[in-house]
Scaffold this motif. Structure first.
Motif, short mmCIF file in Angstrom:
data_model
loop_
_atom_site.label_atom_id
_atom_site.label_comp_id
_atom_site.label_asym_id
_atom_site.label_seq_id
_atom_site.Cartn_x
_atom_site.Cartn_y
_atom_site.Cartn_z
N GLN A 148 48.42 32.65 -32.77
CA GLN A 148 49.11 33.92 -32.88
C GLN A 148 49.40 34.18 -34.35
OE1 GLN A 148 52.58 33.76 -30.42
NE2 GLN A 148 51.43 33.53 -28.53
N GLU A 149 49.33 35.46 -34.73
CA GLU A 149 49.63 35.90 -36.09
C GLU A 149 48.75 35.16 -37.08
OE1 GLU A 149 53.78 35.35 -36.53
OE2 GLU A 149 54.28 36.57 -34.78
N ASP A 150 49.33 34.31 -37.96
CA ASP A 150 48.54 33.67 -39.00
C ASP A 150 47.88 32.37 -38.54
OD1 ASP A 150 50.88 32.30 -38.71
OD2 ASP A 150 51.18 31.90 -40.85
N GLU A 151 47.98 32.03 -37.26
CA GLU A 151 47.29 30.86 -36.74
C GLU A 151 45.87 31.26 -36.36
OE1 GLU A 151 51.10 28.54 -34.75
OE2 GLU A 151 49.73 29.67 -33.49
N THR A 152 44.94 31.00 -37.23
CA THR A 152 43.56 31.43 -37.01
C THR A 152 42.60 30.31 -37.35
OG1 THR A 152 43.44 32.34 -39.26
CG2 THR A 152 44.09 33.85 -37.50
N PRO A 330 45.05 45.04 -43.63
CA PRO A 330 43.92 44.79 -42.73
C PRO A 330 44.22 43.64 -41.80
CG PRO A 330 43.44 43.98 -44.93
CD PRO A 330 44.73 44.74 -45.02
N LEU A 331 43.19 43.18 -41.11
CA LEU A 331 43.37 42.13 -40.11
C LEU A 331 43.92 40.87 -40.74
CD1 LEU A 331 40.15 42.47 -37.97
CD2 LEU A 331 42.45 43.16 -37.37
N ARG A 332 44.42 40.00 -39.87
CA ARG A 332 45.08 38.79 -40.33
C ARG A 332 44.14 37.95 -41.17
NH1 ARG A 332 45.25 35.40 -34.65
NH2 ARG A 332 43.07 35.63 -34.15
N SER A 333 44.71 37.29 -42.13
CA SER A 333 43.93 36.43 -43.02
C SER A 333 43.57 35.15 -42.29
CB SER A 333 44.74 36.12 -44.28
OG SER A 333 44.07 35.18 -45.09
N LEU A 434 65.56 31.29 -44.57
CA LEU A 434 64.92 30.25 -43.77
C LEU A 434 63.41 30.44 -43.67
CD1 LEU A 434 67.56 29.88 -40.95
CD2 LEU A 434 66.96 28.19 -42.67
N LEU A 435 62.96 31.69 -43.66
CA LEU A 435 61.52 31.91 -43.63
C LEU A 435 60.86 31.41 -44.90
CD1 LEU A 435 60.93 35.40 -41.99
CD2 LEU A 435 59.96 33.23 -41.32
N ALA A 436 61.52 31.60 -46.04
CA ALA A 436 60.96 31.09 -47.29
C ALA A 436 60.82 29.56 -47.24
CB ALA A 436 61.84 31.51 -48.46
N GLU A 437 61.81 28.90 -46.64
CA GLU A 437 61.71 27.45 -46.48
C GLU A 437 60.70 27.08 -45.40
OE1 GLU A 437 65.61 26.21 -45.58
OE2 GLU A 437 66.49 26.97 -47.44
N ALA A 438 60.54 27.93 -44.39
CA ALA A 438 59.60 27.63 -43.30
C ALA A 438 58.17 27.59 -43.79
CB ALA A 438 59.75 28.66 -42.18
N TYR A 439 57.85 28.36 -44.84
CA TYR A 439 56.49 28.32 -45.37
C TYR A 439 56.17 26.92 -45.91
CZ TYR A 439 55.56 33.30 -45.01
OH TYR A 439 55.32 34.56 -44.53
N VAL A 440 57.20 26.24 -46.41
CA VAL A 440 56.98 24.89 -46.93
C VAL A 440 56.96 23.87 -45.79
CG1 VAL A 440 57.89 23.13 -48.50
CG2 VAL A 440 58.06 25.56 -49.09
N ARG A 441 57.88 24.01 -44.84
CA ARG A 441 58.00 23.04 -43.74
C ARG A 441 57.10 23.37 -42.55
NH1 ARG A 441 63.64 24.23 -43.96
NH2 ARG A 441 63.38 24.99 -41.85
N ARG A 442 56.43 24.52 -42.59
CA ARG A 442 55.59 24.98 -41.49
C ARG A 442 56.42 25.22 -40.23
NH1 ARG A 442 52.16 27.48 -43.45
NH2 ARG A 442 51.04 27.50 -41.49
N ASP A 443 57.66 25.65 -40.40
CA ASP A 443 58.53 25.99 -39.28
C ASP A 443 58.43 27.49 -38.98
OD1 ASP A 443 59.27 23.39 -39.22
OD2 ASP A 443 61.21 23.69 -40.19
N ARG A 444 59.01 27.87 -37.84
CA ARG A 444 58.95 29.27 -37.42
C ARG A 444 60.35 29.80 -37.13
NH1 ARG A 444 54.59 29.92 -32.76
NH2 ARG A 444 55.90 28.37 -31.75
N SER A 464 56.04 35.03 -40.56
CA SER A 464 55.78 36.19 -41.39
C SER A 464 57.09 36.76 -41.93
CB SER A 464 55.04 37.25 -40.57
OG SER A 464 54.89 38.45 -41.32
N LEU A 465 57.29 36.65 -43.23
CA LEU A 465 58.48 37.19 -43.86
C LEU A 465 58.46 38.71 -43.84
CD1 LEU A 465 61.08 36.65 -45.43
CD2 LEU A 465 59.72 36.58 -47.52
N VAL A 466 57.29 39.30 -44.03
CA VAL A 466 57.19 40.76 -44.03
C VAL A 466 57.56 41.32 -42.67
CG1 VAL A 466 55.59 42.69 -44.31
CG2 VAL A 466 55.44 40.71 -45.84
N ARG A 467 57.08 40.69 -41.61
CA ARG A 467 57.39 41.18 -40.27
C ARG A 467 58.87 41.03 -39.96
NH1 ARG A 467 54.82 38.87 -34.61
NH2 ARG A 467 55.75 40.43 -33.24
N ALA A 468 59.47 39.91 -40.38
CA ALA A 468 60.90 39.71 -40.13
C ALA A 468 61.73 40.77 -40.83
CB ALA A 468 61.31 38.32 -40.59
N LYS A 469 61.39 41.09 -42.07
CA LYS A 469 62.14 42.12 -42.80
C LYS A 469 62.01 43.47 -42.11
CE LYS A 469 61.91 40.08 -47.42
NZ LYS A 469 61.39 40.25 -48.79
#
Length: 588
Positions: A148-152, A330-333, A434-444, A464-469
């Motif tokens: 889902q989302e960035d999991e590709t 565009p589509l997800r990276s 927490l999202l900024a830290e989640a990018y490092v820890r791979r948390d959601r 996704s920080l953009v989606r959360a904002k």
């Protein structure tokens, strides 16, 4: 939106057509990326594919070891024979067939590189552990993408595969209705368009497919080559030596449309073209003949066939059209190996003991291995040199490693009453930190909001920080406090995360003063009892919870925390930094 994009039966028919073409040439076409959740629709498509495959089908387990994937030293046979004995890997066993890869979005980078190398060369070269061997490995890949989302799926691997299918919008009824009976063929894709043989440009179908790919933002050179291979395969099925326009349309729809990253420019009418001034030409060299320049201009088709462009435009994914028409990204990276970094690995983690196993698939526990072999040395030393320790495959022990699982922090926010704006502002700042830290820890992060008469999951688990904002900025406030409904929604989401292998943590921001029951009726007494009952269920289910009291008086939220056996944090005037620190302490 075109009729084909609104018709799931058309998507299913294209998926069946792709399966038939792939079964005819698995290695030549590379494979298929199938984005679909596990369920009867995906199983029905896989059964349809297996019925048409002539070679073996091997399923690649998640976290497969290199020795099992590409081959290597057969350790038990080597110990018995006293000399190096090689074994074939799963890729060599699948020679002439297909490798099925579940959870492909979580493959590690090393596995992605080995699969890509085998697809490019068609062979496996082993030069390790004193062995030198080469095994043929001409296979096709079916990557099951459940992300889902960035999991590709890694783009380095997906780019080598011809087809990208998305069956998320197809129901089982639609799939069964559109599936042909065994032995019944399907009409050619080109039947929708009248074929016009001989209508190609002077450079042939290669130039046409490359021009169409460029028009839709497909930068990969493999995509038009794979489309050309499919067009020729369709032509051979129809008994023709060269593909016609209908074959090119079928190939472009199946290969180029799912890869599109932009809409092609609309065709220019003849009247508009006549009104536009001609583009200035570069100065002509003195040694260039005028006749040659005229021939080059007349034989250089600057625009691809409009019919092929229209066919690809009609097959564009609806999410691409929605994103582009709305002015969004565009589509997800598909960054190569991004999700593989978070995948579970048997080689990393904290040791928690040992168990019998193959040291090629884990870390050898030497002390435990020697301890298991020691009682049998008197019986085993017959015929061996004195003082030599005889170890058999049954003695091997490997370390049991425990790795921290992915954490999902579920914010359950009370958006009711006059203080809703302040609480939402605190939640927004905490989620962003927490999202900024989640990018490092791979948390959601997930967000549940309750107000009025019910609760709603406004942000499913995401990084996704953009989606959360964007979600937090548009949250409304006011109304009653259906606290029990909010806790129920958070618990349901947390249990789903736990079933998927994650570690959920619920962060509840509320003053604990419930006044709306689950039925939607008002009344503080009934609503309060239901809220305490929902909190006790959190304790019974073993869900870690942090209660952040945003009220002026700590009585309501404190009772809630005691019922859930949760960590209590009174922060009536908390800022985003203190909320983030409290959550980190709760998830430590």
């Amino acid at each position: 939106m075109t009729p084909e994009q609104e018709n799931p039966a058309g998507v299913w028919e294209d998926a069946l057509r792709a399966a038939a073409l792939f079964a005819a040439d698995p290695h030549g076409l590379g494979g298929i990326v199938l984005h679909a959740r596990a369920g009867p629709v995906r199983d029905l498509w896989l059964d349809h594919l297996r019925d048409r495959l002539a070679g073996p089908v091997r399923r690649m387990p998640p976290g497969i070891a290199d020795d099992r994937l590409i081959g290597g030293l057969d350790l038990p046979a080597t110990l018995r024979a006293g000399r190096p004995v090689s074994q074939r890997g799963l890729l060599a066993e699948a020679d002439g067939g297909v490798v099925l890869v579940p959870m492909a979005e979580r493959m590690e980078r090393g596995t992605v590189a080995r699969l890509a190398g085998a697809l490019d060369t068609g062979t496996l070269a082993l030069e390790r552990d004193g062995l030198t061997a080469r095994h043929p490995a001409r296979f096709g890949l079916v990557l099951l993408d459940e992300g889902q989302e960035d999991e590709t799926v890694a783009e380095a691997l997906a780019d080598r595969l011809a087809f990208r299918l998305d069956l998320t919008g197809v129901s089982l009824h639609e799939a069964r209705v559109a599936t042909p009976a065994p032995g019944q063929g399907r009409p050619r894709e080109g039947g929708r368009t009248t074929a016009r043989p001989g209508n190609h440009s002077a450079d042939g179908p290669v130039a046409m497919l490359c021009a169409v790919a460029e028009s839709f933002g497909v930068t990969s050179l493999r995509a038009p080559l794979l489309a050309l291979r499919i067009a020729r395969l369709v032509a051979r099925e129809a008994g023709r030596e060269e593909p016609d326009e209908a074959d090119l349309i079928a190939a472009a729809r199946l290969v180029l449309a799912p890869r599109a990253t932009r809409l092609s420019p609309p065709p220019v009418d003849a009247e508009d073209a006549a009104e536009q001034p001609p583009e200035p030409r570069p100065p002509q060299d003195a040694d260039q003949a005028p006749g040659a320049e005229a021939e080059r201009v007349e034989g250089d088709p600057r625009e691809p066939d409009a019919i092929v462009l229209d066919a690809v435009r009609a097959a564009l994914p609806k999410n691409l059209l929605a994103h582009l028409l709305a002015g969004g990204p565009p589509l997800r990276s598909t960054a190569a190996g991004r999700m593989g970094m978070a995948a579970a690995s048997p080689l990393t983690g904290r040791p928690v003991g040992s168990r019998p196993g193959d040291p090629r698939r884990g870390r050898l526990d030497l002390i435990a291995t020697l301890r298991a072999a020691a009682p049998w040395q008197r019986l085993r030393r017959a015929g061996h040199a004195p003082g030599r320790i005889v170890v058999t495959p049954d003695d091997f022990r490997i370390r049991r490693l425990q790795r921290r699982s992915e954490t999902t922090t579920i914010f359950c926010v009370d958006a009711s009453g006059s203080a809703a704006l302040e609480r939402l502002a605190e939640a927004k700042g905490a989620v962003e930190l927490l999202l900024a830290e989640a990018y490092v820890r791979r948390d959601r992060i997930a967000l549940v909001v309750f107000r009025g008469t019910g609760a709603e999951i406004v942000l499913p688990p995401t990084r996704s920080l953009v989606r959360a904002k964007r979600v937090l900025a548009g949250l409304p406030g006011g109304g009653g406090t259906p606290l029990a409904a909010g806790l129920d929604a958070a618990a349901t989401l947390a249990l789903g995360v736990r079933r998927a292998g994650g570690s959920p943590v619920i962060v509840l921001l509320t003053d604990g003063r419930a006044n709306v029951a689950r039925s939607g009726l008002g009344g503080r007494a009934l609503a309060g009892e239901e809220a305490l009952g929902a909190a006790r269920m959190l304790r019974v289910q073993g869900l870690p919870t942090l209660v952040i009291d945003t009220g002026a008086r700590p009585d309501g939220a404190r009772r809630l925390a005691e019922a859930a056996q949760a960590r209590y944090c009174p922060l009536p005037h908390a800022d985003a930094g203190s909320v983030s620190a409290a959550v980190r302490a709760a998830t430590a």
